[in-house]
Design a protein around this motif. Structure first.
Motif, PDB file in Angstrom:
ATOM      1  N   UNK A  57     108.885  57.325  73.762  1.00 44.01           N
ATOM      2  CA  UNK A  57     109.137  58.113  74.967  1.00 44.01           C
ATOM      3  C   UNK A  57     108.567  57.353  76.161  1.00 44.01           C
ATOM      4  N   UNK A  58     109.425  56.831  77.042  1.00 46.01           N
ATOM      5  CA  UNK A  58     110.885  57.005  77.070  1.00 46.01           C
ATOM      6  C   UNK A  58     111.582  56.182  76.001  1.00 46.01           C
ATOM      7  N   UNK A  59     112.859  56.499  75.717  1.00 47.38           N
ATOM      8  CA  UNK A  59     113.596  55.756  74.690  1.00 47.38           C
ATOM      9  C   UNK A  59     113.692  54.278  75.031  1.00 47.38           C
ATOM     10  N   UNK A  60     113.734  53.434  74.024  1.00 49.00           N
ATOM     11  CA  UNK A  60     113.808  51.983  74.287  1.00 49.00           C
ATOM     12  C   UNK A  60     115.144  51.573  74.886  1.00 49.00           C
ATOM     13  N   UNK A  61     115.118  50.529  75.675  1.00 53.20           N
ATOM     14  CA  UNK A  61     116.336  49.960  76.252  1.00 53.20           C
ATOM     15  C   UNK A  61     116.839  48.755  75.461  1.00 53.20           C
ATOM     16  N   UNK A  62     115.987  48.174  74.642  1.00 54.53           N
ATOM     17  CA  UNK A  62     116.356  46.995  73.847  1.00 54.53           C
ATOM     18  C   UNK A  62     115.293  46.791  72.777  1.00 54.53           C
ATOM     19  N   UNK A  63     115.648  46.013  71.758  1.00 59.04           N
ATOM     20  CA  UNK A  63     114.729  45.651  70.681  1.00 59.04           C
ATOM     21  C   UNK A  63     114.745  44.131  70.555  1.00 59.04           C
ATOM     22  N   UNK A  64     113.583  43.538  70.390  1.00 60.12           N
ATOM     23  CA  UNK A  64     113.501  42.091  70.177  1.00 60.12           C
ATOM     24  C   UNK A  64     112.616  41.809  68.974  1.00 60.12           C
ATOM     25  N   UNK A  65     113.125  41.042  68.022  1.00 64.58           N
ATOM     26  CA  UNK A  65     112.333  40.586  66.883  1.00 64.58           C
ATOM     27  C   UNK A  65     111.747  39.232  67.259  1.00 64.58           C
ATOM     28  N   UNK A  66     110.433  39.120  67.207  1.00 60.39           N
ATOM     29  CA  UNK A  66     109.723  37.883  67.531  1.00 60.39           C
ATOM     30  C   UNK A  66     109.269  37.253  66.224  1.00 60.39           C
ATOM     31  N   UNK A  67     109.729  36.050  65.931  1.00 60.47           N
ATOM     32  CA  UNK A  67     109.332  35.432  64.674  1.00 60.47           C
ATOM     33  C   UNK A  67     109.812  34.002  64.570  1.00 60.47           C
ATOM     34  N   UNK A  68     109.369  33.343  63.529  1.00 60.80           N
ATOM     35  CA  UNK A  68     109.759  31.957  63.257  1.00 60.80           C
ATOM     36  C   UNK A  68     110.038  31.828  61.763  1.00 60.80           C
ATOM     37  N   UNK A  69     110.919  30.898  61.416  1.00 57.67           N
ATOM     38  CA  UNK A  69     111.148  30.557  60.017  1.00 57.67           C
ATOM     39  C   UNK A  69     111.516  31.748  59.160  1.00 57.67           C
ATOM     40  N   UNK A  70     110.854  31.839  57.994  1.00 59.00           N
ATOM     41  CA  UNK A  70     111.147  32.906  57.053  1.00 59.00           C
ATOM     42  C   UNK A  70     110.821  34.288  57.560  1.00 59.00           C
ATOM     43  N   UNK A  71     110.009  34.370  58.618  1.00 58.13           N
ATOM     44  CA  UNK A  71     109.681  35.674  59.199  1.00 58.13           C
ATOM     45  C   UNK A  71     110.678  36.099  60.266  1.00 58.13           C
ATOM     46  N   UNK A  72     111.577  35.202  60.655  1.00 56.24           N
ATOM     47  CA  UNK A  72     112.587  35.531  61.672  1.00 56.24           C
ATOM     48  C   UNK A  72     113.947  35.821  61.069  1.00 56.24           C
ATOM     49  N   UNK A  73     114.232  35.257  59.888  1.00 53.49           N
ATOM     50  CA  UNK A  73     115.569  35.384  59.327  1.00 53.49           C
ATOM     51  C   UNK A  73     115.941  36.843  59.073  1.00 53.49           C
ATOM     52  N   UNK A  74     114.959  37.677  58.752  1.00 51.31           N
ATOM     53  CA  UNK A  74     115.245  39.091  58.573  1.00 51.31           C
ATOM     54  C   UNK A  74     115.868  39.706  59.809  1.00 51.31           C
ATOM     55  N   UNK A  75     115.396  39.277  60.988  1.00 54.62           N
ATOM     56  CA  UNK A  75     115.976  39.767  62.233  1.00 54.62           C
ATOM     57  C   UNK A  75     117.422  39.354  62.383  1.00 54.62           C
ATOM     58  N   UNK A  76     117.740  38.105  62.024  1.00 53.46           N
ATOM     59  CA  UNK A  76     119.133  37.639  62.075  1.00 53.46           C
ATOM     60  C   UNK A  76     120.021  38.493  61.174  1.00 53.46           C
ATOM     61  N   UNK A  77     119.543  38.752  59.977  1.00 46.38           N
ATOM     62  CA  UNK A  77     120.338  39.519  59.020  1.00 46.38           C
ATOM     63  C   UNK A  77     120.546  40.951  59.496  1.00 46.38           C
TER      64      UNK A  77
END
Length: 369
Positions: A57-77
């Motif tokens: 609250x208030x509702x989000x306007x966007x989401x960003x996954x911050x990561x590198x390598x094996x910890x970022x690929x989940x965001x891509x998927x």
């Protein structure tokens, strides 16, 4: 590293099978075989976490996954299989800073398995300094420490994995946190979909890791012994899966690999394969196709495959199997994971250590004066 010896695939399988016991000291076979169970367990853990997640609250306007390598690929998927259903933009940021255009109502998901990834920590601090809300996904480290200091929720992952092998946990975490934040998604339905996808993958857990001449993953791994793979894809889910293949071949098999997106490939890259450069014989093109490809992209795969016949070392077409884009995407990822493991053994290498990455990290810590 071994060198390629000519001969039928079946004649070399016994040699490779015997070699595995000596090389796989880190237990990567078990990690890869365990992906379906990790996905199911990770989904249950994440579902419990998002149940207690405070409403934004208030509702989000966007989401960003911050990561590198094996910890970022989940965001891509996640971005790939939720495309067209999300109401919020979803960014995956592999850098020290933040994506352009985020305001202070954006929510960031800081994903670092170790909790000590310097780029992710820097981006997380930048987000918090800009007044953004944050959620940490980690086993601990400095990220968990800072998140707790600042009062941010922490989804704790199970320790003991190489980060890339924790995909089932990190992907499920990212998927359900995004679903809880985005009004176009339902975290309960997404959790059910993860369970179903895990069940579908279990049937392949043994098959694609077998030292068998009928195993398609082994046939691919053998082709990569003396050919660099280029992974071509057109659908968002296959493009994300291709990125996973690339990273797994880099880290597990220790070979170069590249990705290429259709239809963009047809507007530039295709020209590079037509002049007979001698390096082309050392390239294997793998087309990762899906039932959800655009009809014109399907046609482009057909034409390019025909045009490049005889011009490169090898080509293979793979079509994802699954009842949904999520299942098809994970099917492709799992095939790539298994291929990368078998390729590492064929190359005579332990798939687990990533010495080059660790050496680079140490070099970055050295004084520059």
């Amino acid at each position: 590293m071994t060198t390629r010896r000519q001969g039928p695939l079946a004649a070399r399988i016994a040699e490779w099978r015997d070699r595995e016991a000596r090389l796989d000291g880190g237990g990567m076979r078990g990690r890869i075989a365990g992906l379906p169970d990790d996905l199911a367990e990770g989904g249950r853990r994440a579902a419990a976490f998002v149940t207690d997640l405070p409403a934004c609250d208030p509702p989000p306007t966007a989401i960003a996954v911050l990561g590198m390598g094996g910890s970022a690929i989940g965001g891509d998927l996640v971005a790939a299989f939720t495309a067209g259903r999300r109401r919020l933009p979803l960014y995956v940021q592999r850098d020290y800073g933040l994506p352009a255009g985020l305001d202070d109502r954006a929510v960031v998901i800081a994903s670092s398995y170790s909790g000590n990834t310097e780029e992710t920590l820097a981006a997380y601090e930048a987000a918090r300094a800009a007044g953004m809300r944050a959620i940490a996904v980690t086993t601990g480290g400095r990220l968990a420490e800072r998140a707790r200091e600042l009062g941010d929720p922490v989804l704790v992952l199970p320790p003991g994995y190489p980060p890339r092998a924790a995909l089932g946990h990190s992907f499920a975490a990212c998927a359900l946190v995004v679903a809880a934040l985005d009004p176009g998604l339902d975290s309960g339905r997404e959790a059910e979909a993860l369970e179903e996808a895990a069940a579908a993958l279990r049937a392949m857990a043994g098959t694609w890791l077998e030292w068998s001449a009928e195993n398609p993953a082994l046939a691919l791994a053998a082709m990569f012994e003396d050919r660099f793979p280029i992974l071509c894809a057109g659908h968002a889910t296959a493009i994300a899966a291709a990125r996973r293949w690339k990273a797994q071949l880099n880290e597990n098999s220790k070979i170069p690999a590249w990705t290429s997106e259709f239809p963009e490939h047809n507007h530039n890259e295709i020209a590079g394969f037509t002049a007979g450069h001698p390096s082309l014989r050392g390239i294997c093109i793998v087309y990762l196709e899906t039932p959800w490809d655009h009809a014109r992209v399907e046609r482009r795969f057909d034409v390019v495959h025909r045009v490049l016949s005889g011009k490169v070392g090898a080509q293979r077409r793979i079509e994802a199997i699954g009842r949904s884009p999520l299942e098809g995407m994970l099917w492709l990822c799992y095939l790539g994971d298994c291929t990368s493991f078998l390729c590492s053994i064929i190359m005579g290498l332990d798939p687990t250590p990533v010495t080059a990455i660790e050496d680079l990290k140490r070099a970055l810590e050295e004084p520059t004066w």
